[in-house]
Design an enzyme around this catalytic site. Structure first.
Site, PDB file in Angstrom:
ATOM      1  N   ASP A  37       0.765  -1.290  -0.196  1.00 56.81           N
ATOM      2  CA  ASP A  37       0.060   0.139   0.141  1.00 56.81           C
ATOM      3  C   ASP A  37       0.827   1.209  -0.034  1.00 56.81           C
ATOM      4  O   ASP A  37       2.348   1.106   0.060  1.00 56.81           O
ATOM      5  CB  ASP A  37      -0.944  -0.117   1.128  1.00 56.81           C
ATOM      6  CG  ASP A  37      -0.314  -0.168   2.483  1.00 56.81           C
ATOM      7  OD1 ASP A  37       1.025   0.316   2.579  1.00 56.81           O
ATOM      8  OD2 ASP A  37      -1.067  -0.231   3.520  1.00 56.81           O
TER       9      ASP A  37
ATOM     10  N   GLN B 195     -11.511   7.353  -4.515  1.00 55.20           N
ATOM     11  CA  GLN B 195     -12.098   7.987  -3.267  1.00 55.20           C
ATOM     12  C   GLN B 195     -13.580   8.817  -3.458  1.00 55.20           C
ATOM     13  O   GLN B 195     -14.244   8.424  -4.362  1.00 55.20           O
ATOM     14  CB  GLN B 195     -10.933   8.827  -2.440  1.00 55.20           C
ATOM     15  CG  GLN B 195      -9.986   8.110  -2.372  1.00 55.20           C
ATOM     16  CD  GLN B 195      -9.810   7.304  -0.938  1.00 55.20           C
ATOM     17  OE1 GLN B 195     -11.000   7.438  -0.340  1.00 55.20           O
ATOM     18  NE2 GLN B 195      -9.035   6.671  -0.345  1.00 55.20           N
TER      19      GLN B 195
ATOM     20  N   ASP C 127      -8.072  -7.247   0.925  1.00 54.45           N
ATOM     21  CA  ASP C 127      -6.926  -7.451   1.970  1.00 54.45           C
ATOM     22  C   ASP C 127      -7.684  -6.801   3.261  1.00 54.45           C
ATOM     23  O   ASP C 127      -8.466  -6.104   3.518  1.00 54.45           O
ATOM     24  CB  ASP C 127      -5.512  -6.800   1.764  1.00 54.45           C
ATOM     25  CG  ASP C 127      -5.896  -5.132   2.055  1.00 54.45           C
ATOM     26  OD1 ASP C 127      -5.394  -4.797   3.395  1.00 54.45           O
ATOM     27  OD2 ASP C 127      -6.301  -4.253   1.397  1.00 54.45           O
TER      28      ASP C 127
END
Length: 374
Positions: free
Chosen positions: A94, A191, A268
């Site tokens: 990430d 986002q 994840d």
């Protein structure tokens, strides 16, 4: 040429799910996939060989933590993450954005980047999109992530819009700074908070930058499940069919299955390792807290339907004893089981997609596990 290639194998006739495979410089992984999290270049309590035994095909490591300790220069000298941790399968890192915005004592968010205090010693640090990419280039993972701003929930509309537009500008800077696109695939991150039109705006803006894969960030941050599913339903159809789609930070069984039905390929979460350390285990009939007194004389496996090392060899009573005694083996066994449970769950999801019965599988699983359909 991109570092990765996505192969679409089959679409589910019963849902929006898809069966696929992602090819990387360190081998391929089947999708939908759950990626165990190895924050500090290790999945807590598990060796690389043990991760292979549970059939983990790809793992995630954390840029923020590795930048802080031991430092990307040391990892690079050791041959990148693959050499450092002796893992020869795919790795995703990430960007560190989530940790900067959640763990740290934030100082300042500006167009240039973010100034923050270390969660380790309180020292002051700065990360820009360019730095996040440089760190990830040095770490050497197969898939790396653009630096994004992770806004809290709830967030007002104006701030969510301002933030997503900055995230788009940062994504372009990340792409411009990326020096290794033929060996490391850079994903953009959608986002937009919990606003449908902002999610769509973010997706459209990132599509123009043409990343080899797309992640959906800023979900599973405390919002009701119905809202998360709504955001997926307006976002996923906009993403390219020929590229992988990654829902970040999601790992509970219901979210994995519901995400897959909506076309997500990668997931994840620290959930299986974190709850395992607290004595909570996932079973085909729901979660149980194996350290509870009720299991003191329970001489059955954690889950009779599970094929993991813990379930093949030990009883709930023994694992409870280990946990109550503070023995490390107890935590290792609960972690081992939870990881295998989720990896095996995704194998079953892939099989259900192949057989065009994912919604039937979901309903059967939810009924046994104790989930309600939303």
């Amino acid at each position: 040429m991109s570092a990765i290639r996505y192969e679409l194998i089959k679409k589910c006739k019963q849902s929006g799910a898809r069966l696929g495979r992602v090819y990387t410089p360190h081998g391929c992984f089947d999708t939908p996939a759950f990626m165990p999290v190895g924050t500090q270049a290790t999945v807590k309590g598990m060796s690389p060989d043990e991760m292979k035994e549970i059939e983990a095909q790809i793992i995630l490591s954390n840029t923020y933590h590795l930048h802080m300790r031991p430092g990307e220069d040391i990892v690079k000298e050791a041959g990148g993450l693959h050499g450092f941790m002796n893992w020869d399968r795919p790795i995703l890192t990430d960007s560190g954005g989530f940790q900067v915005f959640s763990l740290s004592d934030l100082r300042d968010i500006k167009e240039e980047g973010v100034t923050f205090k270390s969660h380790i010693d309180g020292s002051k640090h700065f990360i820009s999109p360019e730095m996040a990419i440089k760190i990830q280039n040095d770490l050497g993972a197969d898939i790396i992530m653009a630096f994004d701003e992770c806004i809290p929930y709830p967030a007002d509309y104006d701030y969510a819009k301002k933030s997503l537009e900055r995230t788009t500008r940062w994504a372009k800077r990340c792409k411009d700074a990326h020096r290794n696109p033929e060996k490391q695939a850079l994903f953009g991150i959608v986002q937009g908070g919990m606003y449908k039109d902002l999610r769509q705006q973010s997706a459209y803006e990132l599509l123009e930058l043409d990343f080899p894969g797309y992640a959906i960030g800023g979900l599973s941050v405390g919002e009701p499940a119905e809202i998360m599913y709504e955001m997926l339903e307006v976002t996923v159809p906009l993403l390219p069919e020929d590229k992988p789609r990654y829902l970040m930070g999601v790992g509970s069984p219901d979210y994995l299955i519901e995400g897959a039905t909506r076309g997500i390929d990668m997931f994840d979460c620290v959930l299986p390792t974190r709850i395992g350390r607290n004595g909570t285990v996932l079973t085909s009939k729901g979660r149980i807290i194996v350290r509870d007194a009720i299991y003191a004389r329970d001489y059955t496996p954690i889950d009779p339907e599970c094929d993991c090392y813990a379930c093949r060899n030990f009883t709930r009573a023994y694992i409870r004893h280990l946990l109550k005694s503070g023995e490390v083996l107890g935590i290792r066994l609960t972690t081992w089981h939870n990881l295998r449970f989720l990896i095996n769950l995704m194998k079953k999801v892939r099989q259900a997609i192949m057989e065009d019965r994912l919604l039937d599988f979901r309903d059967e699983f939810f009924s046994k596990f104790g989930y309600k359909k939303i």
